[in-house]
Write an enzyme that holds these catalytic residues in place. Structure first.
Site: not given
Length: 493
Positions: A88-90, A375, A418
């Site tokens: 997952r994005h930060g 994602g 994240a």
């Protein structure tokens, strides 16, 4: 921020202004967060999908770049030959929708000052140290800007760089200089995911070339992440999900029902008393805005807002449950299509693993030893549900909050900023049979994730494939996502 939020009735100026006074006053009095701050540590486990990664992995607060080697990881006779990671994005900024809402609150305060009004009619609500609070807050500049719109913040880039450093130290043979050019990166088209992939590559460069500034991602040997929304945002390409869940006004019934239930109403009364405003001037959505602002301040700026002091742990648990209800019914076990829409992504992972095994059996080098896919929480939650993880005996509803206090489905512990789900394929020496030659382990947020069906910490690869045979062979997104055809024809007399 999740899309498709149910349309809510318009909020009157009075409750917004009342909440805005307290909200902006809290921001004006922010203080730097101390590592062992008791108030922050008390609330931080309950922020749901807006939870900091280090709150799901507390050891990182002491040393954020040290690898966290789980003692259950295979070693000795088993060598990792491939790693497939969904990340997952930060940490990100609020979305444009949230920024507009904050700007609206500020504007209402300015209008209130111009009209000479009071926040809640009480002396305490309208003054702070002898100074008119409304006027002071109206002068407070909002630092949010439209361009931020859900983009990755500096802390989010740091999340990714540090994750890269830890994974590279944990699996040095896979993240080697020799393999750098064979890295395969895939990302959602959202800028926060693209930028997360770039930051991860920069962290990996730092690991491989300490002291040297990283080049532009486009100039790196492995190249920039490749955008693939059909894989990383599969939910946007599933007509059945879009129709029956995303755009269905009744799909989140339990979320809306919980907002008017006794648990939320108790918080409304408590906050109204704290802010010295009439209880009818507040609603569940305004309370949630305040709670999320507490979490954003902590995650983005590393500051502890006094707004957090309005809530205690019992309040935080209720607000966490409200958030988890939405995740459950929109991304988890609430509807079958939520998880079945992720079949393509699940099958893609096993196609990579199959190919690596085939190459090893032919004594060929593994062409893609590391696959990194960037994602969203909405990417990971359906996939974990598809695999049978974090499923409670009873569904989460608006009416069983107390029974679900010890539930498995807690989004902040599963998919904080994240968060990562990692598949590690091992080649094991001294295998007695060809079947025992290849094993798999899964890690969630850098901790070994026991198999959902057996609680074992590792599996023979063929056994894992056999367990998920239905998904691998019979789950086809084109069919799963197809809407049932309605026969509109009628017999004529």
């Amino acid at each position: 921020m999740l899309r498709g939020r149910p349309r809510l009735p318009p909020v009157s100026v009075a409750p917004v202004a009342a909440l805005a006074v307290a909200l902006l006053s809290s921001l004006s009095r922010c203080s730097l967060l101390e590592p062992d701050d008791p108030a922050a540590s008390a609330l931080s486990p309950y922020f749901g999908t807006k939870t900091r990664y280090e709150d799901a992995n507390p050891g990182l607060l002491r040393d954020p770049e040290a690898p966290r080697r789980d003692p259950e990881l295979l070693q000795d006779a088993c060598t990792p030959v491939q790693l497939v990671a969904l990340i997952r994005h930060g940490t990100r900024y609020p979305t444009a929708k949230q920024i507009r809402r904050l700007r609206q609150l500020h504007g209402l305060l300015q209008a209130r000052r111009g009209a000479g009004g009071g926040a809640g009619g009480g002396a305490g609500a309208g003054s702070a140290g002898g100074r008119d609070l409304g006027a002071a807050l109206a002068d407070w500049p909002l630092w949010y800007a439209d361009w931020m719109d859900g983009q990755l913040v500096d802390k989010g880039r740091q999340d990714m760089r540090r994750l890269a450093l830890r994974l590279a130290a944990l699996f040095p043979a896979l993240f080697s200089r020799e393999n750098y050019g064979r890295l395969q990166l895939v990302t959602s088209s959202k800028h926060r995911c693209v930028d997360s992939g770039a930051a991860f590559l920069q962290g990996l460069w730092q690991h491989l070339h300490p002291g040297l500034p990283p080049p532009d991602v486009a100039d790196m040997e492995c190249g920039p992440p490749r955008i693939n929304d059909k894989l990383m945002r599969f939910f946007d390409h599933c007509e059945k999900f879009l129709t029956e869940v995303e755009k269905n006004a009744t799909a989140l019934y339990h979320v809306e029902a919980f907002k008017t239930g006794p648990e939320m109403q108790n918080i409304l009364k408590k906050v109204a008393a704290t802010l010295q405003v009439p209880v009818h001037s507040l609603n569940a959505d305004l309370i949630q805005v305040a709670f999320f602002t507490c979490s954003f301040d902590l995650a983005i700026k590393g500051v502890k807002s006094p707004w957090c002091d309005v809530f205690d742990i019992d309040d935080a648990k209720v607000l966490e449950y409200l958030n988890d209800l939405k995740q459950y019914w929109k991304r988890g076990y609430g509807y079958t299509i939520n998880s079945r829409s992720s079949c393509t992504l699940f099958q893609d992972i096993f196609q990579h693993l199959d190919k690596a095994i085939e190459q090893k059996q032919r004594s060929q080098p593994v062409s893609s030893p590391v696959i990194l896919q960037f994602g969203h929480a909405e990417t990971l939650l359906p996939l974990l549900a598809l695999m049978g993880y974090f499923k409670d005996k009873e569904p989460l509803t608006a009416y069983n909050y107390k029974e679900q206090l010890h539930r498995k489905f807690r989004s902040g512990h599963i998919v904080p900023y994240a968060s990562n789900l990692i598949f590690v394929l091992y080649h094991c020496k001294n295998a007695k049979t060809p079947k025992e030659e290849f094993r798999v382990q899964m890690l969630l947020n850098e901790k070994v994730l026991p198999l959902a069906h057996s609680q074992e910490t590792a599996s023979l690869y063929e056994d894992l494939k056999a367990h998920y045979k239905d998904i691998l062979q019979s789950c086809h997104s084109s069919k799963e996502c197809e809407l049932a055809k309605v026969n509109n024809t009628s017999d004529e007399l």
